[in-house]
Design a protein around this motif. Sequence first.
Motif, PDB file in Angstrom:
ATOM      1  N   LEU A  85       0.851  -1.194   0.000  1.00 31.16           N
ATOM      2  CA  LEU A  85       0.000   0.000   0.000  1.00 31.16           C
ATOM      3  C   LEU A  85       0.888   1.246   0.000  1.00 31.16           C
ATOM      4  CD1 LEU A  85      -2.612  -1.217   2.652  1.00 31.16           C
ATOM      5  CD2 LEU A  85      -2.614  -1.566   0.170  1.00 31.16           C
ATOM      6  N   SER A  86       1.389   1.585  -1.140  1.00 24.07           N
ATOM      7  CA  SER A  86       2.395   2.648  -1.244  1.00 24.07           C
ATOM      8  C   SER A  86       1.850   4.018  -0.881  1.00 24.07           C
ATOM      9  CB  SER A  86       2.965   2.683  -2.670  1.00 24.07           C
ATOM     10  OG  SER A  86       1.927   2.903  -3.612  1.00 24.07           O
ATOM     11  N   LYS A  87       0.531   4.200  -0.918  1.00 24.08           N
ATOM     12  CA  LYS A  87      -0.061   5.496  -0.583  1.00 24.08           C
ATOM     13  C   LYS A  87      -0.470   5.602   0.881  1.00 24.08           C
ATOM     14  CE  LYS A  87      -1.949   6.141  -5.249  1.00 24.08           C
ATOM     15  NZ  LYS A  87      -3.181   6.374  -6.043  1.00 24.08           N
ATOM     16  N   LEU A  88      -0.268   4.551   1.654  1.00 24.32           N
ATOM     17  CA  LEU A  88      -0.753   4.505   3.033  1.00 24.32           C
ATOM     18  C   LEU A  88      -0.070   5.572   3.883  1.00 24.32           C
ATOM     19  CD1 LEU A  88      -2.755   2.767   4.684  1.00 24.32           C
ATOM     20  CD2 LEU A  88      -0.789   1.480   5.522  1.00 24.32           C
ATOM     21  N   GLU A  89      -0.894   6.348   4.607  1.00 24.34           N
ATOM     22  CA  GLU A  89      -0.386   7.387   5.501  1.00 24.34           C
ATOM     23  C   GLU A  89      -0.694   7.096   6.962  1.00 24.34           C
ATOM     24  OE1 GLU A  89      -1.820  11.199   4.277  1.00 24.34           O
ATOM     25  OE2 GLU A  89      -1.080  11.016   2.228  1.00 24.34           O
ATOM     26  N   PHE A  90      -1.821   6.436   7.252  1.00 24.98           N
ATOM     27  CA  PHE A  90      -2.228   6.162   8.617  1.00 24.98           C
ATOM     28  C   PHE A  90      -2.571   4.680   8.749  1.00 24.98           C
ATOM     29  CE2 PHE A  90      -3.256  10.565   7.718  1.00 24.98           C
ATOM     30  CZ  PHE A  90      -2.741  11.228   8.822  1.00 24.98           C
ATOM     31  N   LEU A  91      -1.979   4.045   9.761  1.00 23.11           N
ATOM     32  CA  LEU A  91      -2.220   2.631  10.038  1.00 23.11           C
ATOM     33  C   LEU A  91      -2.547   2.484  11.513  1.00 23.11           C
ATOM     34  CD1 LEU A  91      -2.216  -0.355   9.183  1.00 23.11           C
ATOM     35  CD2 LEU A  91       0.236  -0.391   9.669  1.00 23.11           C
ATOM     36  N   LYS A  92      -3.796   2.101  11.830  1.00 14.81           N
ATOM     37  CA  LYS A  92      -4.255   1.991  13.212  1.00 14.81           C
ATOM     38  C   LYS A  92      -4.759   0.576  13.453  1.00 14.81           C
ATOM     39  CE  LYS A  92      -6.407   5.311  15.120  1.00 14.81           C
ATOM     40  NZ  LYS A  92      -7.465   6.269  15.514  1.00 14.81           N
ATOM     41  N   LEU A  93      -4.020  -0.177  14.276  1.00 15.37           N
ATOM     42  CA  LEU A  93      -4.365  -1.566  14.576  1.00 15.37           C
ATOM     43  C   LEU A  93      -4.445  -1.802  16.085  1.00 15.37           C
ATOM     44  CD1 LEU A  93      -1.933  -3.303  12.031  1.00 15.37           C
ATOM     45  CD2 LEU A  93      -4.325  -2.706  11.680  1.00 15.37           C
ATOM     46  N   GLU A  94      -4.493  -0.761  16.892  1.00 16.70           N
ATOM     47  CA  GLU A  94      -4.420  -0.913  18.347  1.00 16.70           C
ATOM     48  C   GLU A  94      -5.647  -1.637  18.905  1.00 16.70           C
ATOM     49  OE1 GLU A  94      -5.923   3.416  17.777  1.00 16.70           O
ATOM     50  OE2 GLU A  94      -4.616   1.988  16.750  1.00 16.70           O
ATOM     51  N   PHE A  95      -5.464  -2.236  20.096  1.00 17.47           N
ATOM     52  CA  PHE A  95      -6.521  -2.927  20.832  1.00 17.47           C
ATOM     53  C   PHE A  95      -7.156  -4.044  20.006  1.00 17.47           C
ATOM     54  CE2 PHE A  95      -6.148   1.029  23.215  1.00 17.47           C
ATOM     55  CZ  PHE A  95      -6.181   0.580  24.519  1.00 17.47           C
ATOM     56  N   ASN A  96      -6.327  -4.983  19.588  1.00 21.66           N
ATOM     57  CA  ASN A  96      -6.764  -6.229  18.981  1.00 21.66           C
ATOM     58  C   ASN A  96      -5.999  -7.363  19.665  1.00 21.66           C
ATOM     59  OD1 ASN A  96      -8.723  -5.935  16.568  1.00 21.66           O
ATOM     60  ND2 ASN A  96      -7.273  -4.248  16.252  1.00 21.66           N
ATOM     61  N   SER A  97      -5.944  -8.509  19.012  1.00 20.75           N
ATOM     62  CA  SER A  97      -5.184  -9.641  19.549  1.00 20.75           C
ATOM     63  C   SER A  97      -4.200 -10.147  18.505  1.00 20.75           C
ATOM     64  CB  SER A  97      -6.140 -10.757  19.985  1.00 20.75           C
ATOM     65  OG  SER A  97      -6.997 -10.312  21.018  1.00 20.75           O
ATOM     66  N   LEU A  98      -3.600  -9.240  17.800  1.00 26.37           N
ATOM     67  CA  LEU A  98      -2.650  -9.593  16.753  1.00 26.37           C
ATOM     68  C   LEU A  98      -1.363 -10.136  17.373  1.00 26.37           C
ATOM     69  CD1 LEU A  98      -3.211  -6.442  14.518  1.00 26.37           C
ATOM     70  CD2 LEU A  98      -4.143  -8.733  14.146  1.00 26.37           C
ATOM     71  N   THR A  99      -0.751 -11.089  16.693  1.00 24.24           N
ATOM     72  CA  THR A  99       0.421 -11.769  17.230  1.00 24.24           C
ATOM     73  C   THR A  99       1.590 -11.683  16.260  1.00 24.24           C
ATOM     74  OG1 THR A  99      -0.377 -13.857  16.292  1.00 24.24           O
ATOM     75  CG2 THR A  99      -0.990 -13.374  18.577  1.00 24.24           C
ATOM     76  N   GLY A 100       2.735 -12.201  16.726  1.00 25.76           N
ATOM     77  CA  GLY A 100       3.915 -12.261  15.870  1.00 25.76           C
ATOM     78  C   GLY A 100       4.637 -10.933  15.788  1.00 25.76           C
ATOM     79  N   GLU A 101       5.547 -10.844  14.814  1.00 23.44           N
ATOM     80  CA  GLU A 101       6.318  -9.632  14.580  1.00 23.44           C
ATOM     81  C   GLU A 101       5.684  -8.795  13.492  1.00 23.44           C
ATOM     82  OE1 GLU A 101      10.961 -10.673  15.690  1.00 23.44           O
ATOM     83  OE2 GLU A 101      10.351 -10.436  13.609  1.00 23.44           O
ATOM     84  N   LEU A 102       5.940  -7.504  13.550  1.00 20.94           N
ATOM     85  CA  LEU A 102       5.558  -6.644  12.436  1.00 20.94           C
ATOM     86  C   LEU A 102       6.461  -6.954  11.251  1.00 20.94           C
ATOM     87  CD1 LEU A 102       5.041  -3.173  14.150  1.00 20.94           C
ATOM     88  CD2 LEU A 102       3.288  -4.659  13.206  1.00 20.94           C
ATOM     89  N   PRO A 103       5.883  -7.120  10.062  1.00 18.17           N
ATOM     90  CA  PRO A 103       6.717  -7.428   8.890  1.00 18.17           C
ATOM     91  C   PRO A 103       7.747  -6.335   8.634  1.00 18.17           C
ATOM     92  CG  PRO A 103       4.381  -7.765   8.400  1.00 18.17           C
ATOM     93  CD  PRO A 103       4.445  -7.080   9.734  1.00 18.17           C
ATOM     94  N   MET A 104       8.979  -6.743   8.390  1.00 17.37           N
ATOM     95  CA  MET A 104      10.045  -5.783   8.113  1.00 17.37           C
ATOM     96  C   MET A 104       9.753  -4.952   6.872  1.00 17.37           C
ATOM     97  SD  MET A 104      12.324  -6.055  10.512  1.00 17.37           S
ATOM     98  CE  MET A 104      11.040  -6.466  11.711  1.00 17.37           C
ATOM     99  N   GLU A 105       8.944  -5.517   5.949  1.00 11.68           N
ATOM    100  CA  GLU A 105       8.657  -4.821   4.692  1.00 11.68           C
ATOM    101  C   GLU A 105       7.878  -3.524   4.909  1.00 11.68           C
ATOM    102  OE1 GLU A 105       8.336  -9.305   3.810  1.00 11.68           O
ATOM    103  OE2 GLU A 105       8.010  -7.903   5.461  1.00 11.68           O
ATOM    104  N   LEU A 106       7.208  -3.380   6.065  1.00 11.52           N
ATOM    105  CA  LEU A 106       6.437  -2.160   6.317  1.00 11.52           C
ATOM    106  C   LEU A 106       7.334  -0.926   6.366  1.00 11.52           C
ATOM    107  CD1 LEU A 106       3.849  -3.305   9.029  1.00 11.52           C
ATOM    108  CD2 LEU A 106       3.614  -3.289   6.549  1.00 11.52           C
ATOM    109  N   GLY A 107       8.602  -1.112   6.623  1.00 11.53           N
ATOM    110  CA  GLY A 107       9.522   0.015   6.655  1.00 11.53           C
ATOM    111  C   GLY A 107       9.690   0.696   5.307  1.00 11.53           C
ATOM    112  N   ALA A 108       9.239   0.030   4.238  1.00 10.53           N
ATOM    113  CA  ALA A 108       9.373   0.613   2.897  1.00 10.53           C
ATOM    114  C   ALA A 108       8.237   1.572   2.561  1.00 10.53           C
ATOM    115  CB  ALA A 108       9.441  -0.506   1.855  1.00 10.53           C
ATOM    116  N   LEU A 109       7.260   1.721   3.452  1.00  4.80           N
ATOM    117  CA  LEU A 109       6.125   2.612   3.178  1.00  4.80           C
ATOM    118  C   LEU A 109       6.551   4.057   3.407  1.00  4.80           C
ATOM    119  CD1 LEU A 109       3.264   0.522   4.829  1.00  4.80           C
ATOM    120  CD2 LEU A 109       3.706   0.825   2.385  1.00  4.80           C
ATOM    121  N   GLU A 110       6.921   4.750   2.353  1.00  7.16           N
ATOM    122  CA  GLU A 110       7.522   6.071   2.456  1.00  7.16           C
ATOM    123  C   GLU A 110       6.523   7.149   2.866  1.00  7.16           C
ATOM    124  OE1 GLU A 110       9.382   6.881  -1.236  1.00  7.16           O
ATOM    125  OE2 GLU A 110      10.965   5.374  -0.982  1.00  7.16           O
TER     126      GLU A 110
END
Length: 989
Positions: free
Chosen positions: A514-539
């Motif tokens: 999602l190259s146009k993504l500006e806001f990502l809100k995932l708080e207060f869920n039950s998500l597990t694991g690590e954040l994907p390293m690829e998210l760092g490429a979202l400029e």
Amino acid sequence: MASHHHPLLFPILALLTLFTPTLAAAIDEAAIPLLDEVFGLIAFKSDLIDPSSHLSSWNQDDDSPCSWRYIACNPATRRVSSISLDSLSLSGKLGRGLRKLTHLKSLSLSNNNISGSIPPSLGFPSLQSLNLSRNSLSGAVPASFLDLDSLKFLDLSHNLLSGPLPEDLFRNCSSLRWISLSGNSLEGSIPSTLYGCSALNTVVLSRNRFSGSPDFTSGIWSLSRLRTLDLSGNSFSGSVPEGVYRLRNLKEIRLQGNGFAGTIPWDLGLCPHLNRLDFGDNAFTGPIPEYLLRLGSLSHLSFSNNLLTGNLPDRISELTKLEFLDLSHNGLTGGIPSSIVSCSGLSVIRLRGNNFNGTIPDQMFTNLGSLVEVDFSGNQLVGALPPASPAFFNSIQILDLSGNQLTGHIPAGNGLISSGLKHLNLSWNDLHSTLPPELGYLQNLEVLDLRYSTVHGSIPADLCESGKLAILQLDGNSLSGPIPEEIGNCSSLYLLSLSHNNLTGSVPSSISKLSKLEFLKLEFNSLTGELPMELGALENLLAVNVSHNQLVGRLPAAGIFPSLDASALQGNLGICSPLLKGPCKLDVPKPLVLDPFANAGDPTRTRNRNPESPASSSSGHRMFLTASAIIAISAAAFIIVGVVVVTLLNASARKRLAFVEHALESMCSSSVSKSSGNLAGSRLVLFDSKSSSSLIRRHLTDDETNNPESLLSKAAEIGEGELGTVYKLPLGSTGRTVAVKKLDGSKIVQFADDFDREVRLLGKVKHQNLLSLKGFYWTPRLQLLIAEYAPNGSLQGKLHERGPSTPALTWAERFKILSGTAHGLAHLHHGFRPPIIHYNVKPSNVLLDADMNPKVSDYGLTRLLTQREESHVVVGYAAPEVACRSLRVSEKCDVYGYGVVALEVVTGRRPVEYGEDSVVILSDHVRGLLEEGNNVLECVDPAMGGSWPEEEVLPVLKLALVCTSHVPSSRPSMAEVVQILQVIRTPIP
């Protein structure tokens, strides 16, 4: 100016005309004026910059300009009658050359970039049409127009003209039919001479700074030929009296965006040709006049943002030509009349923010196949969503039913597949619905908002099948299951908000697409694991919040992630970040446990172990487990012993502290009781913040301890707020100083235990950008708060009360103050549950320490009020929902106040400025400049000079406008504000 054909003609003619009039008269009478016009136009051209050489045909060697491009001449006299240079990208200024064109009737220079002032010489006696619109002309409107007896058309709109209009500007206006001064900075009142222009049919004075109460009765209503009246976007006030019925030709009347009050004149219904009526954004009261429903030609009706009451009349069906209806943000009640479906041409209907109740008329979404926008949000509508026809789904583009009490399922069916729907908002309802798979086939859907609408089930995998979705908000529901990997198909998405659900599984790596993504809100869920390293490429990512999940491991190393605030990460199982105090758990596979006796390099160990002997095997295994158990038990015992020791030490310390405080309180209580007679007792409590409490105690004399009012006699008053007076108090000879706030006892809770509990809670609030509370003193007649002292005063003083010799704040200091204030508020909102809401964010509550670091003060003081109300909030800083008791007040009201403060910091202006007859609201002013495409940077505080970076100032202005959105859900959280400011100061490479 050289000429190949007549090198000495101009000076010879001038000399002959001046010294030998007899000889000059003998020269061809037509030659002189024609050459004068050539000379005048070439001089006019020389003052312009023509980058595209549009005026290349203008040649000084020609005998006549009639063959030149953009020039028209009278065929009988061969004199220039018209100049039309619209949209040629010309710049420069208006020179004096045009004064030679004595027969000019029409001059049009619109849509260029011509600057400077309007020259007085532009007043031609023969001129009938003058169009200088959409340039950069500045200064006052010249008085040269006073004698334009022939002028019929005057357009000076969309320039930079300022100042009042000359009172006699329209002294000779018998021919004037059309005038527009829109989009300037003109001020003052309307010249009374305008009301004498009896031939006027169009008056457009919109988007200026005009003020006062226009003369309607004997002025505007006397312009009997008037067809269009536009006074919108000014600061006019007063009432609009009856008498408009005299304007029998009136087609449009626009008064929106002023301060008009009183009732709407009923005789507007007697203007038979009226097709556009806009009185929005004023203070009109009373019901909608029934007479207006007789306007059979009316196509546009807007009374939005007023104080209207009563019902929407059933007779609205008589407006058969109505296309646009906006009654939003009033106090209208009752149900939506079912007769409205008879307005078959209706395309836009906005009833947002009223008190309408009942159900949505059943036939509204089936009979009205012309609807493009429906906004019923923020009412009290109940019942299920009405059925809709395929024709409705094909025409509708915006459907907003949020903030009601609607129930039932989200509409689905074949009609959705071919829908033109772009914006669907059903948030804050009680739908109890799943997400229908058909939503993914909405070919044009750009915004889907279903927040807090009791939606359950999973997120459909094909939700982004169309690829146009830009905003997806599903917060506050009961969605479960994983975030589908197909979310990566939402290629246009710039806001993805799924917080406060029951989502499980890992964060899909496909979000990195999602190259146009500006806001990502995932708080207060039950998500597990690590954040994907690829998210760092979202400029383009500006804000991320993944707090309160079950995430572990490292953060992406690039992009915004290294600069995330702790509030965006807290509440997880083990995210690895220096900002978090919890454990760091790497999401790696469990290690392979090898046989402790297996050793390929030790044949002896292999020979001594019989693989077929269970006794041997289990014995060895037991020995291994026993060793592990011994280590574990030893570690646990060590920890337990340590905990016990620390507990005992803490208990001892608490006893000593309690003894000291009890002694002080007893002494103070007995002393004050003796001196005060019937006082019920007193409390002096000093919080233990390193050495501060002991320092304060050490330098309080017996008299000061027994009678804290004596402290105030030695203190200097440094400020006064809504809840009390603030004093500066030096502590003996130490050079240390504290601030003492004497609270207004009439507003404060009267029970010592309540006061004690609330202030002790505030005393636990610690942050480098929050003014720390050192202690308090309480009696039934006197309440004092002892706090940290900020030597540089308040932001209010630095911005609005600065002396002439005090230097203005630099941009670096202003940005530092904005950033620190945001950090402090973010800590109040995200560091406590429930969050601490300030309710009164303003510059006087932002104090500055010795290093100009901001310290937010007075946070949480509403907890001490006898009644938890917001009446103490200053006008200009209060969010709309604070004034509207029917709306839910949250921490977003602090975000609004912060946005106003940010606008003040950038512009140096106050949030509300009162003129003699005008009111300018800063947020509306800046927003108007931005929306109209004007240079919004012109409103930057001139006290900073030119030493400020545009690449920081402009984004801060835009952020401030987002924070001051009238819709709370459209404002960011303070944590997101912190992140955005970090990106503004250090842009992502």
